[in-house]
Design an enzyme around this catalytic site. Structure first.
Site, PDB file in Angstrom:
ATOM      1  N   ASN A 194       5.090   7.725  10.219  1.00  0.00           N
ATOM      2  CA  ASN A 194       4.145   8.725   9.817  1.00  0.00           C
ATOM      3  C   ASN A 194       4.490  10.158   9.955  1.00  0.00           C
ATOM      4  O   ASN A 194       3.831  11.112   9.129  1.00  0.00           O
ATOM      5  CB  ASN A 194       2.580   8.592  10.676  1.00  0.00           C
ATOM      6  CG  ASN A 194       1.827   7.202  10.427  1.00  0.00           C
ATOM      7  OD1 ASN A 194       2.016   6.962   9.362  1.00  0.00           O
ATOM      8  ND2 ASN A 194       1.483   6.476  11.548  1.00  0.00           N
ATOM      9  N   ASP A 219       5.121   2.371   4.327  1.00  0.00           N
ATOM     10  CA  ASP A 219       5.773   3.108   5.247  1.00  0.00           C
ATOM     11  C   ASP A 219       6.069   2.308   6.410  1.00  0.00           C
ATOM     12  O   ASP A 219       6.407   3.007   7.481  1.00  0.00           O
ATOM     13  CB  ASP A 219       4.744   4.167   5.695  1.00  0.00           C
ATOM     14  CG  ASP A 219       3.687   3.600   6.233  1.00  0.00           C
ATOM     15  OD1 ASP A 219       3.345   2.399   6.459  1.00  0.00           O
ATOM     16  OD2 ASP A 219       2.739   4.544   7.077  1.00  0.00           O
ATOM     17  N   ARG A 255      57.535  34.886 -15.943  1.00  0.00           N
ATOM     18  CA  ARG A 255      57.499  35.911 -14.738  1.00  0.00           C
ATOM     19  C   ARG A 255      58.524  37.017 -14.847  1.00  0.00           C
ATOM     20  O   ARG A 255      59.062  36.886 -15.590  1.00  0.00           O
ATOM     21  CB  ARG A 255      57.318  35.128 -13.153  1.00  0.00           C
ATOM     22  CG  ARG A 255      58.752  34.759 -13.185  1.00  0.00           C
ATOM     23  CD  ARG A 255      59.048  34.269 -11.810  1.00  0.00           C
ATOM     24  NE  ARG A 255      59.362  32.874 -11.419  1.00  0.00           N
ATOM     25  CZ  ARG A 255      60.701  32.506 -11.107  1.00  0.00           C
ATOM     26  NH1 ARG A 255      61.739  33.497 -11.246  1.00  0.00           N
ATOM     27  NH2 ARG A 255      60.976  31.391 -10.783  1.00  0.00           N
ATOM     28  N   LEU A 264       0.730  -1.089   0.063  1.00  0.00           N
ATOM     29  CA  LEU A 264       0.176   0.035  -0.086  1.00  0.00           C
ATOM     30  C   LEU A 264       0.904   1.097   0.156  1.00  0.00           C
ATOM     31  O   LEU A 264       1.707   1.566   0.861  1.00  0.00           O
ATOM     32  CB  LEU A 264      -0.925  -0.153   1.215  1.00  0.00           C
ATOM     33  CG  LEU A 264      -1.688  -1.031   1.435  1.00  0.00           C
ATOM     34  CD1 LEU A 264      -2.755  -0.929   2.681  1.00  0.00           C
ATOM     35  CD2 LEU A 264      -2.722  -1.178   0.004  1.00  0.00           C
ATOM     36  N   ALA A 265       0.777   1.975  -1.261  1.00  0.00           N
ATOM     37  CA  ALA A 265       1.654   3.098  -1.077  1.00  0.00           C
ATOM     38  C   ALA A 265       1.005   4.406  -1.834  1.00  0.00           C
ATOM     39  O   ALA A 265       1.619   5.226  -2.527  1.00  0.00           O
ATOM     40  CB  ALA A 265       2.851   2.666  -2.059  1.00  0.00           C
ATOM     41  N   GLY A 306      -9.026   5.289   2.112  1.00  0.00           N
ATOM     42  CA  GLY A 306      -8.599   4.230   3.224  1.00  0.00           C
ATOM     43  C   GLY A 306      -7.994   3.197   2.775  1.00  0.00           C
ATOM     44  O   GLY A 306      -8.043   2.491   1.774  1.00  0.00           O
ATOM     45  N   ARG A 312       1.112  14.036   7.323  1.00  0.00           N
ATOM     46  CA  ARG A 312       1.699  14.045   8.899  1.00  0.00           C
ATOM     47  C   ARG A 312       3.329  14.274   8.434  1.00  0.00           C
ATOM     48  O   ARG A 312       4.034  14.618   9.582  1.00  0.00           O
ATOM     49  CB  ARG A 312       1.665  12.808   9.689  1.00  0.00           C
ATOM     50  CG  ARG A 312      -0.077  12.952  10.465  1.00  0.00           C
ATOM     51  CD  ARG A 312      -0.262  11.587  10.844  1.00  0.00           C
ATOM     52  NE  ARG A 312      -0.610  10.555  10.016  1.00  0.00           N
ATOM     53  CZ  ARG A 312      -0.736   9.306  10.262  1.00  0.00           C
ATOM     54  NH1 ARG A 312      -0.814   8.899  11.642  1.00  0.00           N
ATOM     55  NH2 ARG A 312      -1.311   8.413   9.310  1.00  0.00           N
TER      56      ARG A 312
HETATM   57  C1  UD1 Z   1      -2.336   1.715   9.603  1.00  0.00           C
HETATM   58  C2  UD1 Z   1      -3.397   0.500  10.214  1.00  0.00           C
HETATM   59  C3  UD1 Z   1      -2.970   0.479  11.775  1.00  0.00           C
HETATM   60  C4  UD1 Z   1      -1.666   0.009  11.893  1.00  0.00           C
HETATM   61  C5  UD1 Z   1      -0.602   1.142  10.986  1.00  0.00           C
HETATM   62  C6  UD1 Z   1       0.590   0.154  11.160  1.00  0.00           C
HETATM   63  C7  UD1 Z   1      -5.513   0.909   9.050  1.00  0.00           C
HETATM   64  C8  UD1 Z   1      -6.895   1.401   9.079  1.00  0.00           C
HETATM   65  N1  UD1 Z   1      -4.950   1.296  10.081  1.00  0.00           N
HETATM   66  O1  UD1 Z   1      -2.733   2.945  10.288  1.00  0.00           O
HETATM   67  O2  UD1 Z   1      -4.084  -0.343  12.394  1.00  0.00           O
HETATM   68  O3  UD1 Z   1      -1.279   0.081  13.290  1.00  0.00           O
HETATM   69  O4  UD1 Z   1      -1.130   1.264   9.845  1.00  0.00           O
HETATM   70  O5  UD1 Z   1       1.654   0.929  10.568  1.00  0.00           O
HETATM   71  O6  UD1 Z   1      -5.196   0.363   8.094  1.00  0.00           O
HETATM   72  N2  UD1 Z   1      -2.811   3.890   2.068  1.00  0.00           N
HETATM   73  C9  UD1 Z   1      -3.226   3.836   0.812  1.00  0.00           C
HETATM   74  N3  UD1 Z   1      -4.431   4.355   0.445  1.00  0.00           N
HETATM   75  C10 UD1 Z   1      -5.279   5.063   1.633  1.00  0.00           C
HETATM   76  C11 UD1 Z   1      -4.746   5.048   2.629  1.00  0.00           C
HETATM   77  C12 UD1 Z   1      -3.483   4.711   2.747  1.00  0.00           C
HETATM   78  O7  UD1 Z   1      -2.381   3.247  -0.232  1.00  0.00           O
HETATM   79  O8  UD1 Z   1      -6.575   5.372   1.007  1.00  0.00           O
HETATM   80  C13 UD1 Z   1      -1.415   3.503   2.301  1.00  0.00           C
HETATM   81  C14 UD1 Z   1      -0.341   4.555   2.854  1.00  0.00           C
HETATM   82  O9  UD1 Z   1       0.299   5.167   1.919  1.00  0.00           O
HETATM   83  C15 UD1 Z   1       0.354   3.871   3.923  1.00  0.00           C
HETATM   84  C16 UD1 Z   1      -0.421   2.684   4.418  1.00  0.00           C
HETATM   85  O10 UD1 Z   1      -1.597   2.552   3.271  1.00  0.00           O
HETATM   86  O11 UD1 Z   1       1.565   3.161   3.200  1.00  0.00           O
HETATM   87  C17 UD1 Z   1      -0.860   2.936   5.646  1.00  0.00           C
HETATM   88  O12 UD1 Z   1      -1.751   4.029   5.724  1.00  0.00           O
HETATM   89  P1  UD1 Z   1      -1.414   5.150   7.023  1.00  0.00           P
HETATM   90  O13 UD1 Z   1      -2.371   6.249   6.701  1.00  0.00           O
HETATM   91  O14 UD1 Z   1      -0.198   5.340   7.336  1.00  0.00           O
HETATM   92  O15 UD1 Z   1      -2.123   4.131   8.308  1.00  0.00           O
HETATM   93  P2  UD1 Z   1      -1.896   4.330   9.821  1.00  0.00           P
HETATM   94  O16 UD1 Z   1      -2.769   5.397  10.243  1.00  0.00           O
HETATM   95  O17 UD1 Z   1      -0.410   4.196   9.955  1.00  0.00           O
HETATM   96 CA    CA Z   2       1.401   4.398   8.516  1.00  0.00          CA
END
Ligand code: UD1
Ligand code: CA
Length: 459
Positions: free
Chosen positions: A228, A103, A440, A9-10, A78, A16
């Protein structure tokens, strides 16, 4: 056929981080966080890898190249929604799918393998990778029932006071039965504090339909750290740096103070090399055996052969052959090649030049766009004048030449082997073999003139 897939997931922006750069592209020891994740996934037995991109999609794809497939998440609704974007590619596959965030740069392949094994042993439909956090704030919490069986994951913002006390966290890494994952994802809603479709909700959905959900708790919280913000980024960098430095020390490299030595992931260093504090080794730098890298040196994409000494100097995209040395306070700029046993002393700048075996450039000298032969002696304060304000020009100096101190060699110029340039000369014309060039003004002494001067040492 049963397959193993990975979803990275990226797509998130990383609000933040307060950055123009997309979160997963922030670097930890010279490699983007998402690249660290992919590198470990690649070391795990895997049939296919799909990366979900959104914010900065192009840049992420540029960074990872064709090592992974991509799907675009147009709107960041999400983590559950993100995984759902991979449905067209994965939904028909039988087998298991590892989900990991871009991340969390510190995970290691062995941990993914252990998670798969545990998942298989438990015959689970989903297995969460968890850890115990010294400070769980911000992470999803693992809610277990009285007999310790996992019930759900609750996000920080949705957690009750009691749930916030839980220190077992969701690392954001899971293994799912592939088809069950996509079925459950369609049942998630965004009815929560952040208005997002949470991947974490899949756990409760699977539980409620009677599936086996397991949790594998890893011992090392550090490895599961999520980044984060910039504070977590610095912490992750520290952990990664310690890992890198310890690997070099195990390979026979001496680091005088590893806490103050900064080495990127891809650097290679030979045994019995000694590295003093404050040194930065970056990019694709390669260092041979028995080298010495003195305090506060910085090397970017430098190649050092064996027995090279670098004392408090800055090297970029250059190569130094066996037995050569540089510094203190000198600068090798890109495209320089320093031959065997060459001595470059203090305050020497070399740019886009080659210097052959045994030549000495001891002090306060600029060498630019030049080729110096063997065993040349370059005196103090010599300038290779390579720029006329519009173009750069080349200078060649042959073997065994002697360049006297405070000389200017105005390019384009060729100075033959076995020639001698007298100190203080500004050389504009070719110098032939066995010549001595002197350019020189002659000295004149005016007898008794001292007394006529307003200068009075007594006053
Ligand atoms: C997430 C988890 C949390 C966990 C934590 C661990 C959820 C709801 N929460 O929280 O339980 O403890 O990771 O590090 O999953 N991303 C997408 N698309 C989106 C949203 C996020 O690709 O719509 C990707 C972000 O780029 C990131 C990853 O998903 O790489 C996690 O998203 P992030 O917003 O960092 O979640 P956390 O709040 O850290
Ligand atoms: Ca995260």
């Amino acid at each position: 056929m049963s397959t193993r897939n990975t979803i990275i997931l990226a797509a998130g922006k990383g609000t933040r981080m307060k950055s123009k750069l997309y979160k997963v592209l922030h670097q930890v020891c010279g490699r983007a966080m998402v690249d660290h994740v992919l590198t470990q996934v690649e070391k795990t037995d895997m049939d296919q890898v799909v990366t979900v991109v959104g914010y900065g999609a192009e840049k992420v794809e540029e960074t990872l190249g064709d090592r992974t497939k991509y799907v675009l998440q147009k709107e960041q609704l999400g983590t559950g929604h993100a995984v759902l974007q991979t449905e067209p590619l994965l939904k028909d596959q039988e087998g298991t799918t590892l989900v990991v965030s871009g991340d969390t740069p510190l995970f290691q392949a062995e941990t993914f393998e252990k998670l798969f094994k545990y998942h298989e042993a438990k015959k689970a439909v989903a297995t969460i990778l968890t850890s115990k956090a010294p400070d769980p704030t911000g992470y999803g919490r693992i809610v277990r029932n009285d007999i310790g069986i996992v019930e759900k994951i609750v996000e920080q913002k949705d957690a009750t006071k009691e749930e916030q006390e839980i220190d077992e966290i969701n690392t954001g890494v899971y293994v799912f039965d592939n088809q069950a994952l996509f079925k459950a994802l369609h049942q998630t809603s965004n009815n929560n504090a952040q208005g997002e479709y949470y991947l974490t909700d899949v756990i409760q959905i699977l539980k409620e339909q009677g599936d086996i959900v397991a949790a594998y708790r890893m011992n090392d919280f550090e490895e599961s750290m999520g980044v984060n913000d910039r504070i977590a980024l610095s912490k992750a960098t520290k952990v990664m740096q310690r890992r890198i430095n310890e690997a070099h020390m195990r390979n026979g490299v001496t680091l005088i103070n590893p806490e103050d030595t900064y080495i990127d992931v891809d650097i290679k260093i030979g045994a019995d090399t000694i590295i003093e504090p404050g040194v930065l080794l970056k990019g694709k730098t390669v260092i041979g055996e028995d080298c010495f890298i003195g305090a506060h040196s910085e090397l970017h994409d430098a190649i050092l052969h064996d027995h090279v000494t670098v004392t408090s100097s800055y090297l970029e995209d250059s190569e130094m052959d066996t037995g050569s040395n540089i510094g203190p306070m000198s600068h090798l700029r890109p495209d320089s090649h320093i031959g065997k046993n060459v001595h470059l002393g203090n305050f020497v700048e070399v740019k886009k030049s080659t210097i052959d075996e045994g030549t000495k450039v001891g002090h306060l000298t600029y060498v630019g766009n030049a080729h110096l032969g063997k065993r040349i002696n370059v005196g103090c304060g010599v300038v290779f004048v390579n720029y006329d304000g519009a173009h750069k020009h080349d200078t060649t100096v042959g073997d065994d030449a002697f360049i006297g101190s405070n000389s200017n060699l105005v390019a384009p110029l060729s100075v033959a082997d076995h020639s001698f340039i007298a100190a203080g000369s500004t050389i504009t014309d070719e110098v032939n073999q066995y010549d001595m060039a002197i350019a020189r003004a002659r000295q004149t002494n005016k007898a008794g003139y001292f007394k006529k001067l307003p200068y009075d040492p007594e006053k």
